[in-house]
Design an enzyme around this catalytic site. Structure first.
Site, PDB file in Angstrom:
ATOM      1  N   HIS A  87       0.868  -1.198   0.000  1.00  0.00           N
ATOM      2  CA  HIS A  87       0.000   0.000   0.000  1.00  0.00           C
ATOM      3  C   HIS A  87       0.897   1.238   0.000  1.00  0.00           C
ATOM      4  CE1 HIS A  87      -3.841   2.156   1.381  1.00  0.00           C
ATOM      5  NE2 HIS A  87      -2.927   3.095   1.175  1.00  0.00           N
ATOM      6  N   HIS A 145       1.590   5.396  -1.696  1.00  0.00           N
ATOM      7  CA  HIS A 145       1.252   6.584  -2.502  1.00  0.00           C
ATOM      8  C   HIS A 145       2.536   7.141  -3.097  1.00  0.00           C
ATOM      9  CE1 HIS A 145      -2.876   6.800  -0.908  1.00  0.00           C
ATOM     10  NE2 HIS A 145      -2.315   6.273   0.165  1.00  0.00           N
ATOM     11  N   LYS A 160      -9.332  -0.075  -5.960  1.00  0.00           N
ATOM     12  CA  LYS A 160      -9.356   0.603  -4.657  1.00  0.00           C
ATOM     13  C   LYS A 160     -10.665   1.351  -4.465  1.00  0.00           C
ATOM     14  CE  LYS A 160      -7.881   2.310  -0.771  1.00  0.00           C
ATOM     15  NZ  LYS A 160      -6.748   3.155  -0.429  1.00  0.00           N
ATOM     16  N   HIS A 212     -10.573   1.425   1.649  1.00  0.00           N
ATOM     17  CA  HIS A 212     -10.365   2.431   2.700  1.00  0.00           C
ATOM     18  C   HIS A 212     -11.602   2.311   3.579  1.00  0.00           C
ATOM     19  CE1 HIS A 212      -8.696   6.254   4.376  1.00  0.00           C
ATOM     20  NE2 HIS A 212      -9.886   6.181   4.936  1.00  0.00           N
ATOM     21  N   HIS A 264      -4.726  -0.513   5.855  1.00  0.00           N
ATOM     22  CA  HIS A 264      -4.246   0.255   7.020  1.00  0.00           C
ATOM     23  C   HIS A 264      -5.171   0.135   8.237  1.00  0.00           C
ATOM     24  CE1 HIS A 264      -6.974   2.981   5.020  1.00  0.00           C
ATOM     25  NE2 HIS A 264      -6.091   3.418   4.166  1.00  0.00           N
ATOM     26  N   ASP A 315       1.446   2.669   3.530  1.00  0.00           N
ATOM     27  CA  ASP A 315       0.618   3.866   3.331  1.00  0.00           C
ATOM     28  C   ASP A 315       1.476   5.128   3.376  1.00  0.00           C
ATOM     29  OD1 ASP A 315      -1.661   5.243   2.716  1.00  0.00           O
ATOM     30  OD2 ASP A 315      -2.475   5.237   4.747  1.00  0.00           O
TER      31      ASP A 315
HETATM   32  O1  DOR Z   1      -3.276   9.567   5.586  1.00  0.00           O
HETATM   33  C1  DOR Z   1      -3.635   9.298   4.452  1.00  0.00           C
HETATM   34  N1  DOR Z   1      -3.030   9.825   3.379  1.00  0.00           N
HETATM   35  N2  DOR Z   1      -4.669   8.454   4.296  1.00  0.00           N
HETATM   36  C2  DOR Z   1      -5.192   8.223   3.098  1.00  0.00           C
HETATM   37  O2  DOR Z   1      -6.132   7.482   3.024  1.00  0.00           O
HETATM   38  C3  DOR Z   1      -4.680   8.921   1.890  1.00  0.00           C
HETATM   39  C4  DOR Z   1      -3.300   9.348   2.056  1.00  0.00           C
HETATM   40  C5  DOR Z   1      -2.852  10.336   1.005  1.00  0.00           C
HETATM   41  O3  DOR Z   1      -3.048  10.072  -0.171  1.00  0.00           O
HETATM   42  O4  DOR Z   1      -2.274  11.369   1.370  1.00  0.00           O
HETATM   43 ZN    ZN Z   2      -3.327   5.110   1.530  1.00  0.00          ZN
END
Ligand code: DOR
Ligand code: ZN
Length: 346
Positions: A13, A15, A99, A136, A174, A246
């Site tokens: 997971h 970003h 997702k 989520h 998460h 995450d």
């Molecule tokens: O803390 C987070 N940041 N939770 C999420 O679900 C998205 C993520 C983000 O993309 O910044």
């Molecule tokens: Zn995330």
């Protein structure tokens, strides 16, 4: 234990963002992990096979020369996603999951699903082609306390969803609560990712000596009893629980703001953070399976064959990393950490 050699891990997971931000953060993940499940919450989101193909090409182009890394792509489910979109993405071989973000739940989730019960045609298709659904798992309603949103999501939406689609493979992403741990243990065809911040910190850290924006992520950190429950799950050896950082980069100016963004940045030192968490309960012997076996087994992918080494040594996490516009503050910036990861290509 002074040295731990384990199979090279993956991040289930992550970003990565896009453009200059992608170029700034990708080298960290590439050093730590062989593969990662790439979250689709760009602006606009990754909604089709064409979007995923183009985003994957941009990620591949940003991999530092001479390094190997496999981005495992996902599609962002919207009210307008069609079964054909899912079937085409799955056939590509590199889109591994879909997702679900509830509309309004978190960063760039405004394109998300307004009512999960309207997606049954999609879930039916996914169950049929055996494509995992990544959740989520939080309700967004203002009537529900922010600390209860995961628990209420499970009760109101996830239990009925699993009843309607018992064979649909689901990852509850998460997880943050004892309630989520219990649900995952009890249900079939479901797994969960666990972040380093939820293993290491309870919600107390958010207000330690003042407001601490770099510990703010969603789902928000919970009470100590919940931290202990997820730490117990992560270190139990149960294959339903695996690593997903995450890691979610936002520039310092977006975090230290009158309305700060949610997200902790851990891609720089993820394995070191997980090692500290596992060591805290004398469970370093369970780290390899959590980080390197359970994820690929769930996704039906081969395990990695290379190795990494984690060495017991002390170093200081930088205060700030380069990032477009303003710096990027890693999780636990400026603090000592007692493990260090080394990966040499074999
Ligand atoms: O803390 C987070 N940041 N939770 C999420 O679900 C998205 C993520 C983000 O993309 O910044
Ligand atoms: Zn995330």
């Amino acid at each position: 234990m002074q040295e731990l050699k384990i199979t090279r891990p993956d991040d289930w997971h992550l970003h990565l963002r896009d453009g200059a931000a992608l170029k700034a953060v990708l080298p960290h993940t590439v050093r730590q992990f062989a593969r990662a499940i790439i979250m689709p919450n760009l602006k606009p989101p990754v909604r089709s096979l064409a979007d995923a193909t183009a985003y994957r090409a941009r990620i591949m182009a940003a991999i530092p020369a001479g390094r190997q890394f496999e981005p495992l792509m996902t599609l962002y489910l919207t009210d307008n996603t069609k079964p054909e979109d899912i079937i085409a993405a799955n056939a590509s071989g590199f889109v591994k999951a879909v997702k679900y973000y509830p509309a309004g739940a978190t960063t760039n989730s405004e394109f998300g699903v307004t009512d999960i019960r309207k997606c049954d045609r999609i879930f039916e298709t996914m169950q049929h082609i055996d494509m995992p659904l990544l959740l989520h798992g939080e309700v967004t309603s203002n009537d529900i306390d922010v600390f209860d949103r995961e628990k209420v999501f499970i009760e109101q939406y996830l239990i009925p969803l699993k009843q309607r689609f018992p064979k649909l493979r689901v990852v509850l992403e998460h997880i943050t609560t004892a309630d989520a741990v219990q649900f995952v243990l009890d249900a079939n065809n479901i797994a969960a990712t666990i972040t380093p911040q939820h293993l290491l910190f309870s919600r107390n850290i958010l207000f330690k000596g003042g407001i601490q924006p770099h510990f703010y992520c969603l789902p928000i950190l919970k009470r100590e009893q919940h931290r202990q429950a997820i730490l117990q799950a992560a270190t139990s050896g149960n294959p339903k629980f695996f690593l997903g950082t995450d890691s979610a980069p936002h520039g310092r100016n977006r975090k230290e703001n009158s309305c700060g963004c949610a997200g902790c940045y851990s891609a720089l030192h993820a394995m070191e953070l997980y090692a500290e968490a596992f060591e805290s309960v004398n469970a370093l012997d369970k780290l390899e399976a959590f980080a390197s076996f359970h994820g690929p087994d769930f996704y039906q992918l081969p395990r990695n064959t290379e190795q990494i080494t984690l060495t017991k040594t002390s170093w200081c996490i930088p205060n700030e990393l380069p990032f477009p516009d303003s710096g990027l503050v890693p999780l636990r910036a400026g603090e000592e950490i007692t493990w260090q990861m080394v990966y040499k290509r074999q």
